[in-house]
Design an enzyme around this catalytic site. Structure first.
Site, PDB file in Angstrom:
ATOM      1  CB  SER A 190       2.172  -4.638  -3.771  1.00 27.39           C
ATOM      2  OG  SER A 190       1.029  -4.113  -3.158  1.00 27.39           O
ATOM      3  CG  ASP A 304       1.899  -6.136   3.789  1.00 23.89           C
ATOM      4  OD1 ASP A 304       2.727  -6.554   2.971  1.00 23.89           O
ATOM      5  OD2 ASP A 304       1.128  -5.181   3.561  1.00 23.89           O
ATOM      6  CG  HIS A 371       3.589  -3.237   1.070  1.00 28.86           C
ATOM      7  ND1 HIS A 371       2.814  -4.370   1.145  1.00 28.86           N
ATOM      8  CD2 HIS A 371       3.316  -2.674  -0.135  1.00 28.86           C
ATOM      9  CE1 HIS A 371       2.090  -4.479   0.050  1.00 28.86           C
ATOM     10  NE2 HIS A 371       2.383  -3.470  -0.749  1.00 28.86           N
TER      11      HIS A 371
END
Length: 429
Positions: A190, A304, A371
């Protein structure tokens, strides 16, 4: 009247962080459901605060010391180092950063004293076959700007010192023995995946030419994408991180000035990008990866869910709530929404096309609504982990790092992949 203004400012601060400054499904209190058990028996590792950082001005948003968690390697991995940069969203103005500095994302005073190492960080060979006995480090994220800022706002008690934290952490780890590494891998997911891409070549520059150095960016390909309302949510947000402009807002009832001093991250971005593009564009990994010189592996989902919720169909762009069900659960997306998401997938594939052509690079783009997949045990390496080419993510990354096989995997479009661990949500963000 004064109380109303104060309450409004406080509420706005909460909203900004809820939308931009955190990743709710990565917090300790999980708000998602998945179709697999993500349990792990990985070791718990204590935090080390970097005592030398203060003298370098390398401090968290609130001025506290930065830190990391280090679990020493052994055996064949005693001289190998895996450095993982923690993720956790961003803050891009005083309101969101002030809120953030009272959390583990902005202060070591609020960080856990121990973290469990799972997935690529696990110390168990049955959970992490290639990196389990390496020196594994989790560098805590407390600057809100992907380890890139260099500034401060004294009136708000904020320190934007991400670049200094990066350097202080690397200096400390080199003194801990990383300077003698025969192989090293920089990773992150991330916002940590963005950090990995932005610092990849810098990381390689720490070592001698004899060290095998590579980078793994998980869920870091945040795209400069046009959302469902025709706006560019992520571009507007990232502009607040990289800019060094000072704005003033007069609240007449209080006769006071609120100064919005931003991170000033633009000065730390790779010159290979800023020499040809504007600084905001160079915070987008898609514009940086074409010029990375260090071998890099991109691990990302084509759908995502962070980007679906926060930049593809954010609530601001969906005032009638037409995307609410789709944001929470991919199974609720109608045919038109899925077609729009296929456009997002196509842009993702376009963004990595040139990158994937380089022999030194690796790629694993699966068609899952997820994610971050490298730090969760169920997606990294488990019996039912996601697969492409009959390879689990850990196997593909290992093949790439150790040059065992070519590792470039791109999935077919949703819903063809039955191995995904999709995320669904119990709350809307």
């Amino acid at each position: 009247m004064g109380c109303s203004w104060a309450l409004a400012a406080l509420v706005l601060g909460f909203l900004v962080v809820a939308v931009h400054g955190s990743e709710p499904w990565l917090n300790q209190t999980q708000v998602y459901s998945t179709n697999a058990n993500s349990g792990s028996n990985g070791v718990f590792v204590g935090i080390t605060l970097i005592q030398s950082a203060a003298a370098k001005g390398a401090v968290c948003l609130d001025g506290s010391l930065p830190g990391y968690h280090l679990h020493r390697g052994f055996g064949s991995g005693a001289n190998s180092w895996l450095v993982n940069l923690e993720g956790g969203g961003w803050c891009n103005d005083v309101k969101s950063c002030v809120f953030r500095k009272s959390s583990r994302r902005g202060s070591s005073n609020h960080m856990e004293s121990q973290l469990q190492f799972t997935g690529i960080m696990s110390n168990r060979p049955e959970e992490n076959p290639d990196f389990y006995n390496w020196n594994r480090v989790k560098v805590r994220y407390c600057d809100g700007g992907s380890f890139t800022g260099d500034g401060a706002d004294a009136s708000a008690g904020l320190y934007f010192r991400g670049q200094r934290i990066w350097q202080a952490a690397m200096d400390d780890l080199m003194a801990q023995g990383m300077r003698y590494a025969n192989q090293a891998l920089l990773s992150g997911c991330s916002a940590g995946g963005v950090s990995t891409i932005l610092h990849c070549d810098e990381f390689r520059g720490l070592f001698s030419g004899s060290t095998n150095v590579k980078c793994l960016a998980d869920a870091g390909m945040f795209l400069d994408f046009v959302d469902v309302s025709g706006q560019r949510e992520m571009r507007d947000f990232f502009n607040g991180i990289v800019s060094a402009t000072v704005h003033h807002v007069m609240i007449l009832l209080f006769v006071m000035t609120v100064t919005l001093l931003l991170h000033g991250s633009g000065r730390s971005l790779p010159r290979s990008c800023t020499s040809r593009m504007d600084k905001t564009s160079c915070f987008f990994p898609q514009n940086v990866v074409p010029n990375i010189q260090t071998p890099t592996f991109i691990l990302n989902t084509a759908y995502d869910v962070w980007q679906l919720q926060q930049s593809v169909a954010p609530k601001r762009a969906d005032p009638q709530g037409l995307w609410r069900g789709c944001r929470m659960n991919h199974a609720s997306c109608n045919s038109n929404q899925l077609q729009f998401l296929q456009g997002f997938r196509n842009q993702m594939l376009d963004a990595v096309r040139g990158f994937s052509g380089a022999r030194q690079n690796g790629l694993f783009i699966n068609s899952c609504f997820a994610h971050c997949q490298s730090e969760r045990q169920d997606t990294w390496y488990a019996g039912d982990s996601p697969r492409l080419g009959n390879k689990r993510i850990a196997e593909a990354v290992g093949d790439w790092f150790f040059d065992r096989a070519d590792a470039k995997y791109t999935d077919c479009a949703y819903p063809c992949d039955g191995t995904c661990h999709h995320l669904t949500f119990r709350g809307d963000y």
